[in-house]
Design a protein around this motif. Sequence first.
Motif, PDB file in Angstrom:
ATOM      1  N   PRO A 186     -59.234-116.243  17.011  1.00  0.00           N
ATOM      2  CA  PRO A 186     -59.431-116.008  15.577  1.00  0.00           C
ATOM      3  C   PRO A 186     -60.875-116.181  15.129  1.00  0.00           C
ATOM      4  O   PRO A 186     -61.253-115.698  14.062  1.00  0.00           O
ATOM      5  CB  PRO A 186     -58.519-117.048  14.927  1.00  0.00           C
ATOM      6  CG  PRO A 186     -57.510-117.381  15.973  1.00  0.00           C
ATOM      7  CD  PRO A 186     -58.228-117.291  17.266  1.00  0.00           C
ATOM      8  N   ALA A 187     -61.683-116.830  15.920  1.00  0.00           N
ATOM      9  CA  ALA A 187     -63.092-117.023  15.542  1.00  0.00           C
ATOM     10  C   ALA A 187     -63.902-115.751  15.668  1.00  0.00           C
ATOM     11  O   ALA A 187     -65.030-115.682  15.160  1.00  0.00           O
ATOM     12  CB  ALA A 187     -63.706-118.129  16.400  1.00  0.00           C
ATOM     13  N   THR A 188     -63.351-114.719  16.335  1.00  0.00           N
ATOM     14  CA  THR A 188     -64.102-113.475  16.536  1.00  0.00           C
ATOM     15  C   THR A 188     -63.725-112.384  15.533  1.00  0.00           C
ATOM     16  O   THR A 188     -64.186-111.256  15.655  1.00  0.00           O
ATOM     17  CB  THR A 188     -63.877-112.945  17.959  1.00  0.00           C
ATOM     18  OG1 THR A 188     -62.491-112.610  18.128  1.00  0.00           O
ATOM     19  CG2 THR A 188     -64.300-113.990  19.000  1.00  0.00           C
ATOM     20  N   PHE A 189     -62.874-112.711  14.567  1.00  0.00           N
ATOM     21  CA  PHE A 189     -62.544-111.742  13.510  1.00  0.00           C
ATOM     22  C   PHE A 189     -62.192-112.511  12.242  1.00  0.00           C
ATOM     23  O   PHE A 189     -61.943-113.720  12.277  1.00  0.00           O
ATOM     24  CB  PHE A 189     -61.400-110.809  13.926  1.00  0.00           C
ATOM     25  CG  PHE A 189     -60.125-111.508  14.313  1.00  0.00           C
ATOM     26  CD1 PHE A 189     -59.163-111.833  13.355  1.00  0.00           C
ATOM     27  CD2 PHE A 189     -59.886-111.858  15.637  1.00  0.00           C
ATOM     28  CE1 PHE A 189     -57.993-112.487  13.705  1.00  0.00           C
ATOM     29  CE2 PHE A 189     -58.706-112.510  15.998  1.00  0.00           C
ATOM     30  CZ  PHE A 189     -57.763-112.829  15.037  1.00  0.00           C
ATOM     31  N   ASN A 190     -62.225-111.801  11.097  1.00  0.00           N
ATOM     32  CA  ASN A 190     -61.972-112.463   9.803  1.00  0.00           C
ATOM     33  C   ASN A 190     -60.538-112.296   9.323  1.00  0.00           C
ATOM     34  O   ASN A 190     -59.911-113.239   8.843  1.00  0.00           O
ATOM     35  CB  ASN A 190     -62.916-111.891   8.738  1.00  0.00           C
ATOM     36  CG  ASN A 190     -64.362-112.165   9.041  1.00  0.00           C
ATOM     37  OD1 ASN A 190     -64.954-111.515   9.884  1.00  0.00           O
ATOM     38  ND2 ASN A 190     -64.959-113.149   8.345  1.00  0.00           N
ATOM     39  N   ARG A 191     -60.030-111.100   9.394  1.00  0.00           N
ATOM     40  CA  ARG A 191     -58.679-110.817   8.892  1.00  0.00           C
ATOM     41  C   ARG A 191     -57.983-109.848   9.843  1.00  0.00           C
ATOM     42  O   ARG A 191     -58.629-109.114  10.620  1.00  0.00           O
ATOM     43  CB  ARG A 191     -58.715-110.204   7.485  1.00  0.00           C
ATOM     44  CG  ARG A 191     -59.266-111.155   6.408  1.00  0.00           C
ATOM     45  CD  ARG A 191     -58.257-112.261   6.122  1.00  0.00           C
ATOM     46  NE  ARG A 191     -58.698-113.126   5.022  1.00  0.00           N
ATOM     47  CZ  ARG A 191     -59.417-114.219   5.158  1.00  0.00           C
ATOM     48  NH1 ARG A 191     -59.836-114.580   6.377  1.00  0.00           N
ATOM     49  NH2 ARG A 191     -59.752-114.949   4.113  1.00  0.00           N
ATOM     50  N   SER A 192     -56.632-109.795   9.749  1.00  0.00           N
ATOM     51  CA  SER A 192     -55.874-108.862  10.602  1.00  0.00           C
ATOM     52  C   SER A 192     -54.543-108.531   9.943  1.00  0.00           C
ATOM     53  O   SER A 192     -54.050-109.269   9.079  1.00  0.00           O
ATOM     54  CB  SER A 192     -55.627-109.452  11.988  1.00  0.00           C
ATOM     55  OG  SER A 192     -54.755-110.574  11.909  1.00  0.00           O
ATOM     56  N   THR A 193     -53.989-107.428  10.361  1.00  0.00           N
ATOM     57  CA  THR A 193     -52.638-107.029   9.950  1.00  0.00           C
ATOM     58  C   THR A 193     -52.051-106.213  11.091  1.00  0.00           C
ATOM     59  O   THR A 193     -52.749-105.914  12.084  1.00  0.00           O
ATOM     60  CB  THR A 193     -52.660-106.218   8.646  1.00  0.00           C
ATOM     61  OG1 THR A 193     -51.317-106.002   8.197  1.00  0.00           O
ATOM     62  CG2 THR A 193     -53.319-104.856   8.834  1.00  0.00           C
ATOM     63  N   SER A 194     -50.786-105.842  10.993  1.00  0.00           N
ATOM     64  CA  SER A 194     -50.142-105.116  12.090  1.00  0.00           C
ATOM     65  C   SER A 194     -49.161-104.087  11.542  1.00  0.00           C
ATOM     66  O   SER A 194     -48.715-104.169  10.394  1.00  0.00           O
ATOM     67  CB  SER A 194     -49.414-106.088  13.026  1.00  0.00           C
ATOM     68  OG  SER A 194     -48.383-106.771  12.331  1.00  0.00           O
ATOM     69  N   VAL A 195     -48.829-103.114  12.397  1.00  0.00           N
ATOM     70  CA  VAL A 195     -47.884-102.063  12.048  1.00  0.00           C
ATOM     71  C   VAL A 195     -47.144-101.645  13.309  1.00  0.00           C
ATOM     72  O   VAL A 195     -47.708-101.670  14.415  1.00  0.00           O
ATOM     73  CB  VAL A 195     -48.608-100.862  11.398  1.00  0.00           C
ATOM     74  CG1 VAL A 195     -49.603-100.229  12.362  1.00  0.00           C
ATOM     75  CG2 VAL A 195     -47.605 -99.817  10.922  1.00  0.00           C
ATOM     76  N   THR A 196     -45.878-101.284  13.172  1.00  0.00           N
ATOM     77  CA  THR A 196     -45.090-100.775  14.298  1.00  0.00           C
ATOM     78  C   THR A 196     -45.324 -99.278  14.422  1.00  0.00           C
ATOM     79  O   THR A 196     -45.175 -98.537  13.447  1.00  0.00           O
ATOM     80  CB  THR A 196     -43.600-101.061  14.106  1.00  0.00           C
ATOM     81  OG1 THR A 196     -43.394-102.470  14.007  1.00  0.00           O
ATOM     82  CG2 THR A 196     -42.783-100.523  15.280  1.00  0.00           C
ATOM     83  N   ILE A 197     -45.696 -98.830  15.610  1.00  0.00           N
ATOM     84  CA  ILE A 197     -45.889 -97.404  15.877  1.00  0.00           C
ATOM     85  C   ILE A 197     -44.936 -96.991  16.991  1.00  0.00           C
ATOM     86  O   ILE A 197     -44.344 -97.838  17.669  1.00  0.00           O
ATOM     87  CB  ILE A 197     -47.348 -97.090  16.258  1.00  0.00           C
ATOM     88  CG1 ILE A 197     -47.760 -97.888  17.506  1.00  0.00           C
ATOM     89  CG2 ILE A 197     -48.288 -97.397  15.087  1.00  0.00           C
ATOM     90  CD1 ILE A 197     -49.160 -97.577  17.992  1.00  0.00           C
ATOM     91  N   PHE A 198     -44.773 -95.675  17.193  1.00  0.00           N
ATOM     92  CA  PHE A 198     -43.781 -95.169  18.151  1.00  0.00           C
ATOM     93  C   PHE A 198     -44.440 -94.185  19.099  1.00  0.00           C
ATOM     94  O   PHE A 198     -45.286 -93.381  18.696  1.00  0.00           O
ATOM     95  CB  PHE A 198     -42.623 -94.492  17.412  1.00  0.00           C
ATOM     96  CG  PHE A 198     -41.900 -95.414  16.463  1.00  0.00           C
ATOM     97  CD1 PHE A 198     -40.872 -96.219  16.924  1.00  0.00           C
ATOM     98  CD2 PHE A 198     -42.264 -95.491  15.123  1.00  0.00           C
ATOM     99  CE1 PHE A 198     -40.207 -97.086  16.064  1.00  0.00           C
ATOM    100  CE2 PHE A 198     -41.604 -96.343  14.262  1.00  0.00           C
ATOM    101  CZ  PHE A 198     -40.580 -97.145  14.728  1.00  0.00           C
ATOM    102  N   ASP A 199     -44.025 -94.271  20.377  1.00  0.00           N
ATOM    103  CA  ASP A 199     -44.546 -93.315  21.355  1.00  0.00           C
ATOM    104  C   ASP A 199     -43.685 -92.060  21.373  1.00  0.00           C
ATOM    105  O   ASP A 199     -42.729 -91.927  20.586  1.00  0.00           O
ATOM    106  CB  ASP A 199     -44.662 -93.956  22.739  1.00  0.00           C
ATOM    107  CG  ASP A 199     -43.310 -94.407  23.315  1.00  0.00           C
ATOM    108  OD1 ASP A 199     -42.281 -93.802  22.952  1.00  0.00           O
ATOM    109  OD2 ASP A 199     -43.289 -95.344  24.131  1.00  0.00           O
ATOM    110  N   SER A 200     -44.005 -91.122  22.276  1.00  0.00           N
ATOM    111  CA  SER A 200     -43.316 -89.826  22.305  1.00  0.00           C
ATOM    112  C   SER A 200     -41.861 -89.944  22.716  1.00  0.00           C
ATOM    113  O   SER A 200     -41.081 -89.004  22.517  1.00  0.00           O
ATOM    114  CB  SER A 200     -44.046 -88.881  23.253  1.00  0.00           C
ATOM    115  OG  SER A 200     -44.077 -89.421  24.571  1.00  0.00           O
ATOM    116  N   GLN A 201     -41.467 -91.087  23.279  1.00  0.00           N
ATOM    117  CA  GLN A 201     -40.069 -91.310  23.637  1.00  0.00           C
ATOM    118  C   GLN A 201     -39.301 -92.068  22.564  1.00  0.00           C
ATOM    119  O   GLN A 201     -38.118 -92.328  22.718  1.00  0.00           O
ATOM    120  CB  GLN A 201     -39.999 -92.091  24.961  1.00  0.00           C
ATOM    121  CG  GLN A 201     -40.572 -91.335  26.149  1.00  0.00           C
ATOM    122  CD  GLN A 201     -40.567 -92.168  27.419  1.00  0.00           C
ATOM    123  OE1 GLN A 201     -40.393 -93.388  27.375  1.00  0.00           O
ATOM    124  NE2 GLN A 201     -40.749 -91.508  28.559  1.00  0.00           N
TER     125      GLN A 201
END
Length: 432
Positions: A186-201
């Motif tokens: 966490p010391a190498t970035f300030n903020r973060s978020t995430s999202v679910t993505i889908f592959d071709s399958q």
Amino acid sequence: MSFNIALSGLSAASTDLEVTSNNIANVSTTGFKESRAEFADIYAVSALGSGRNTVGSGVLLSSVSQQFNQGNLSFTDNTLDLAVSGDGFFVLSPNSTTDELIYSRAGAFRADANGTIVNNSGQVLRAFPVNSDGTPTTTSLNGTIPLQVPDSVGSPQATSEVDINVSLPANGESETGATTFDPTDPATFNRSTSVTIFDSQGNPHIANIFFRLTDDTNNTWETRVTVDGTELTPNDIDASGDITGDLVLDFDASGNLDATNSSNAGLIGFQPFVLNNGAAPFVLNFDFRSQGVSATQEVSGAFSVQTLAQNGFTTGRLSGLEIADDGIVRANFTNGQALALGKISLARFDNPQGLRQIGNTNWSETLDSGEALAGEAGTGSFGLVQSGALESSNVDLTAELVQLITAQRNFQASSKAIETSNTVTQTIININ
């Protein structure tokens, strides 16, 4: 002569009774249209004769006319129960392999074993083919197709773009000071978020988006992305592997996204990311360019995500059908997607009373009815399609019972006329 006149009266009254009885018998038949017996008087006059002293020769059946006034709608819980509130007729074909067309107001439909939408007699509901947005590709009856429910599984779609808009804090933040980014530190970035993505399958993956303040004087942030913990490679890197500005989000003095100094005006792309499950590589873009209230900006306050959406989806299973009042039929899938299957075709006639009855509450086109005019629900006088409803018979039971009594009296009166005529004739025969 009086016998024949009275006999024609008996025949007319008998026909009237039959028509009225048929109406009463179909008072609960979906889409049924009541009939009315119409009669005309008979005159036999010679070419040189005078009509002033002509008695007449009785009555004859002129027509049995159907009355196509709207029946009441009765609502059900079945999506495939359909009713038309207007002049339109459903367009049907006897089966899926014929181009013969018949017409009906009865909308009790269901899906057969092959997924084709049919009525209880197995006749197929026809629809206009449509584009993916539901726009018909043709509105000709010759171009209609059987309405078909798709396979139970909907195909997945790989994520290619993530639309993201965030509010980055303009105060209380300092540069990380770290030259090397590490998603686990966490010391190498300030903020973060995430999202679910889908592959071709259709398999889900977690994409994490990290924000690093690299220049608090010039309001410059750096964006990094990992998929399942592995960092994505930006589109532009130098020979030594260092970032060349492809991940920069820059803001002006007002805190608005500076499209000139931000990487690709705020559309940050990454090189293909190869998966180890046999699916096609991810080719992802992260779009920060939206404007307005929820735009990406640097303002006072805490870090927040305004919008976060991606265009992929997993495999879906059919969850149901949806039929709009304009006749568009859509299949809904459990992955949140909808597929336009067709637009229910309607037809109307200049003279619907000229249609020929063929049973099962169906009619066919004749010269008297005129050619079928194709149209879409919600246009002209075709009417709207109501899903989850059936059009009841338009028979007025009270009126038919009164008509039944009237026809019975007419029959009795004609019988009395025959009896009276017989008495007169017998009296004449008995004259000595």
